[in-house]
Design a protein around this motif. Structure first.
Motif, PDB file in Angstrom:
ATOM      1  N   VAL A 290       0.836  -1.200   0.000  1.00  0.00           N
ATOM      2  CA  VAL A 290       0.000   0.000   0.000  1.00  0.00           C
ATOM      3  C   VAL A 290       0.874   1.256   0.000  1.00  0.00           C
ATOM      4  O   VAL A 290       2.001   1.247   0.508  1.00  0.00           O
ATOM      5  CB  VAL A 290      -0.952   0.024   1.211  1.00  0.00           C
ATOM      6  CG1 VAL A 290      -1.921  -1.136   1.136  1.00  0.00           C
ATOM      7  CG2 VAL A 290      -0.183   0.003   2.520  1.00  0.00           C
ATOM      8  N   ALA A 291       0.339   2.316  -0.624  1.00  0.00           N
ATOM      9  CA  ALA A 291       0.983   3.642  -0.622  1.00  0.00           C
ATOM     10  C   ALA A 291      -0.081   4.695  -0.342  1.00  0.00           C
ATOM     11  O   ALA A 291      -1.232   4.562  -0.769  1.00  0.00           O
ATOM     12  CB  ALA A 291       1.671   3.899  -1.961  1.00  0.00           C
ATOM     13  N   GLY A 292       0.291   5.815   0.376  1.00  0.00           N
ATOM     14  CA  GLY A 292      -0.695   6.785   0.839  1.00  0.00           C
ATOM     15  C   GLY A 292      -0.991   7.911  -0.133  1.00  0.00           C
ATOM     16  O   GLY A 292      -1.956   8.651   0.081  1.00  0.00           O
ATOM     17  N   ASP A 293      -0.235   8.088  -1.212  1.00  0.00           N
ATOM     18  CA  ASP A 293      -0.532   9.124  -2.196  1.00  0.00           C
ATOM     19  C   ASP A 293       0.138   8.746  -3.507  1.00  0.00           C
ATOM     20  O   ASP A 293       0.902   7.777  -3.593  1.00  0.00           O
ATOM     21  CB  ASP A 293      -0.066  10.497  -1.703  1.00  0.00           C
ATOM     22  CG  ASP A 293       1.420  10.544  -1.403  1.00  0.00           C
ATOM     23  OD1 ASP A 293       2.239  10.249  -2.313  1.00  0.00           O
ATOM     24  OD2 ASP A 293       1.774  10.851  -0.243  1.00  0.00           O
ATOM     25  N   GLY A 294      -0.098   9.551  -4.558  1.00  0.00           N
ATOM     26  CA  GLY A 294       0.387   9.229  -5.888  1.00  0.00           C
ATOM     27  C   GLY A 294       1.891   9.262  -5.999  1.00  0.00           C
ATOM     28  O   GLY A 294       2.504   8.439  -6.702  1.00  0.00           O
ATOM     29  N   ARG A 295       2.519  10.247  -5.310  1.00  0.00           N
ATOM     30  CA  ARG A 295       3.975  10.345  -5.421  1.00  0.00           C
ATOM     31  C   ARG A 295       4.654   9.118  -4.788  1.00  0.00           C
ATOM     32  O   ARG A 295       5.584   8.533  -5.343  1.00  0.00           O
ATOM     33  CB  ARG A 295       4.444  11.618  -4.745  1.00  0.00           C
ATOM     34  CG  ARG A 295       5.934  11.919  -4.937  1.00  0.00           C
ATOM     35  CD  ARG A 295       6.238  13.361  -4.617  1.00  0.00           C
ATOM     36  NE  ARG A 295       5.756  13.737  -3.278  1.00  0.00           N
ATOM     37  CZ  ARG A 295       5.688  14.993  -2.841  1.00  0.00           C
ATOM     38  NH1 ARG A 295       6.021  15.999  -3.642  1.00  0.00           N
ATOM     39  NH2 ARG A 295       5.251  15.264  -1.619  1.00  0.00           N
ATOM     40  N   GLU A 296       4.170   8.710  -3.630  1.00  0.00           N
ATOM     41  CA  GLU A 296       4.718   7.520  -2.975  1.00  0.00           C
ATOM     42  C   GLU A 296       4.439   6.265  -3.810  1.00  0.00           C
ATOM     43  O   GLU A 296       5.293   5.398  -3.974  1.00  0.00           O
ATOM     44  CB  GLU A 296       4.119   7.356  -1.578  1.00  0.00           C
ATOM     45  CG  GLU A 296       4.671   6.147  -0.825  1.00  0.00           C
ATOM     46  CD  GLU A 296       3.957   5.914   0.512  1.00  0.00           C
ATOM     47  OE1 GLU A 296       4.253   4.892   1.169  1.00  0.00           O
ATOM     48  OE2 GLU A 296       3.091   6.750   0.892  1.00  0.00           O
TER      49      GLU A 296
END
Length: 625
Positions: free
Chosen positions: A30-36
């Motif tokens: 999982v990632a919390g935003d688009g950049r991550e």
């Protein structure tokens, strides 16, 4: 299992998406935003990306374009989830998303969408290829059949054992085709195979199986088998796992063999019986049909058969060449082509014998078997040493008592005559003339000569046995020495006497001491003449084989009691029937003869004739050591 990346800034939605992916059986990150999310995707290249469109820092659309622009992630499928762009919006079309899911979404709907995308976009696995690879790499044999008994799977371990043709052999033909048996050797009938039993619904655990490989070598197996069922529980065939337990079987077999040999050696009374019993124990424990014990003849330094065990109906050669090879090398010899071998028997550091063995099946050079055979040979060598020590101790204990008694008897008898006749002379009156006591003096002189002769022979025997009397070794014509001994004995015997018949070669030479060998011949021929009645025949023969000259003196006289035959070689011992016959003798001739023969590395034995009497046999080596 696919690697799926979930990019979602809403924690609750992120948790739902991750759980759906897990339930589908895949790995989730999982990632919390688009950049991550972009950074993770470029670093790990997932099989699928699930991304929300509306996210801080970098929205889902721009993240998707960035993935397409990088060669590493250009072909990674993306599922976009949006709450404000309709599915047909041109912004979504530019992302080349595999699917667009509108919010709100249901778990079932999203699950089916993700399953469809994964099945079409993510390369699937060929489970059959994995299974085949696993089967072929197993050391355990695996065989499977359908309900009709047709073989549907034979892995490489079984093919290596039976050959490639095993795949085409129907299950019902396996027992006969591959000589399948139980561990005890009883045949397995068609339908009794563990795989057959599993095909009928039985679960089989550790069934024993004896089989022979393509080189006809036996192997022992433990087989587990069970039915194979489909998802509905319906039986569709059977599967068997075949575990090779040959090493365990041999270990048990070898331990049992060693135990039986130890039992035999504890209870064996003599070397001959011990040899026969040891060979029989090995044969019964290892299933070998033919064994032979060879012992070194101390006289000729040649191997001679001492015991043989052959199973009824088994045929085998003598094994003499194999025994000779093992004796020369002093180490275990394997002969796989002959299905046999030989192991040396050692006493201390010297090889004193060899055990040769032959097998019904091809023989493998098994290190554990080599240890067993070497150990058994060592046990038998130790037994020979122990028996020799016991025999020498018993002989010494017996001979000391006998010697004291016999010396006392042989000395006291003439001393008694000398003392009593001296007393008679001393008590005679002064007027007694020499002529009147001459007979008394003759008795004293005769017994004095007897004592002197006895002492001289005892000293001679002691010198021979202690090694203080040297032999004058040269080339001896034994035939001439025996002929001279016959002439001397017959001349001293006078008439009437037995007839002496000779069977001698013109010439037979051996290395030895001529005077001592003639002494032996005179002792043996003299005994035969002395203890045989007048008119009977004493036969003196001299023969030779490759290794030894053999002198035989046979008479038909009073013979020797069976229980006293071996005691006649003791100093001063005379058989009971000879002592009571009135025939004079000191009981030293045979003791001297044995000492002389043993110094010549020969042997001397006494036996009984078929018609009574005694047969003395002397064997002397024909070559120098």
């Amino acid at each position: 299992m696919a690697a799926v990346l979930v990019v979602e800034d809403n924690p609750e939605h992120q948790a739902v998406l991750a759980e759906i992916v897990r339930r589908l059986g895949h790995q989730v990150t999982v990632a919390g935003d688009g950049r991550e999310g972009l950074a993770v995707a470029l670093d790990t290249r997932p099989d699928l990306v699930i991304a929300d469109v509306d996210m801080p820092h970098l929205d889902g659309i721009r993240m998707c374009r960035a993935l397409r622009a990088d060669p590493v992630t250009a072909d990674v499928p993306v599922v976009l989830i949006t709450g404000y762009l309709p599915p047909g919006d041109s912004l979504l079309d530019d992302t080349q998303a595999a699917a667009v899911v509108s919010k709100p979404f249901s778990v079932r709907g999203l699950t089916e969408t993700l399953r469809t995308v994964l099945e079409s976009a993510v390369p699937g696995r060929d489970d059959g290829a994995f299974l085949t690879g696993l089967m072929q790499s197993l050391d355990v044999g695996v065989v499977a059949c359908d309900l009709a008994g047709r073989i549907v799977l034979v892995n490489q371990a079984v093919r290596d054992f039976y050959g490639e043709e095993s795949v085409d052999v129907p299950l019902r033909d396996w027992p006969e085709r591959f000589r399948l048996k139980r561990h005890d050797g009883t045949p397995i009938e068609p339908g009794e195979l563990p795989l057959d039993r599993a095909r009928r619904g039985e679960e089989v655990h550790h069934a024993d199986l004896l089989a022979y490989d393509r080189l006809h070598r036996p192997r022992w197996f433990a087989v587990n088998a069970r039915p194979v069922r489909d998802r509905t529980g319906l039986a569709i065939g059977a599967l068997a796992a075949v575990h090779d337990v040959t090493a365990d079987h041999h270990q048990h077999q070898y331990e049992n063999c060693k135990t039986e040999v130890l039992k035999v050696l504890v209870h064996a009374w003599d070397t001959a019986r011990a040899g026969e019993a040891v060979l029989r124990a090995i044969s019964e424990c290892l299933g070998w049909p033919h064994l032979r014990l060879w012992l070194v003849d101390e006289m000729t330094e040649r191997l001679r058969p001492a015991a043989t065990h052959t199973v009824t109906g088994a045929g085998a050669g003598s094994g003499e060449e194999l025994a000779e090879l093992c004796w020369e090398r002093g180490e275990l010899v394997w002969v796989p082509d002959a299905q046999g071998g030989a192991v040396p028997v050692r006493s201390a550091e010297k090889v004193v014998g060899v055990i040769t063995f032959f097998c019904a099946d091809p023989l493998e050079t098994d290190p554990a078997l080599a240890v067993l055979l070497t150990g058994i040979a060592g046990l038998f060598g130790a037994y020979l040493e122990r028996r020799r020590s016991e025999e020498l101790a018993n002989q010494l204990a017996a001979s000391i008592g006998e010697y004291i008694a016999l010396v006392g008897h042989e000395l006291r008898t003439p001393l008694t005559s000398i003392a009593t006749y001296t007393d008679l002379i001393a008590e005679s009156g002064d007027e007694t003339t020499i002529g009147e006591v001459r007979d008394l003096l003759d008795v004293i002189e005769r017994n004095n000569a007897r004592l002197r002769h006895l002492v001289e022979r005892l000293l001679d025997l002691a010198a021979l046995e202690s090694g203080h009397a040297d032999l004058t070794i040269g080339t001896v014509d034994l035939s001439a020495a025996v002929q001279a001994a016959v002439a001397t004995v017959t001349a001293e015997a006078g008439e009437p006497r037995p007839q002496v018949r000779t069977d001698l070669p013109d010439r037979l030479t051996i290395p030895g001491d001529q005077a001592r060998l003639r002494q032996v011949a005179e002792n043996l021929i003299g005994n035969a003449v002395k203890y045989s009645p007048a008119g009977s025949t004493v036969t003196v023969s001299l023969t030779a084989d490759e290794d030894a000259a053999v002198l035989t003196v046979a008479d038909t006289g009073m013979g020797i009691p069976d229980n006293e035959r071996n005691r006649l070689f003791a100093r001063l011992y005379r058989a009971t029937n000879a002592r009571h016959s009135g025939i004079p003798g000191a009981g030293l001739g045979l003791a001297l003869s044995r000492a002389i023969i043993e110094l010549h590395r020969g042997t001397i034995t006494l036996g009984g004739g078929d018609e009574g009497g005694t047969i003395a046999t002397v064997r002397l080596p024909r070559s120098a050591p």
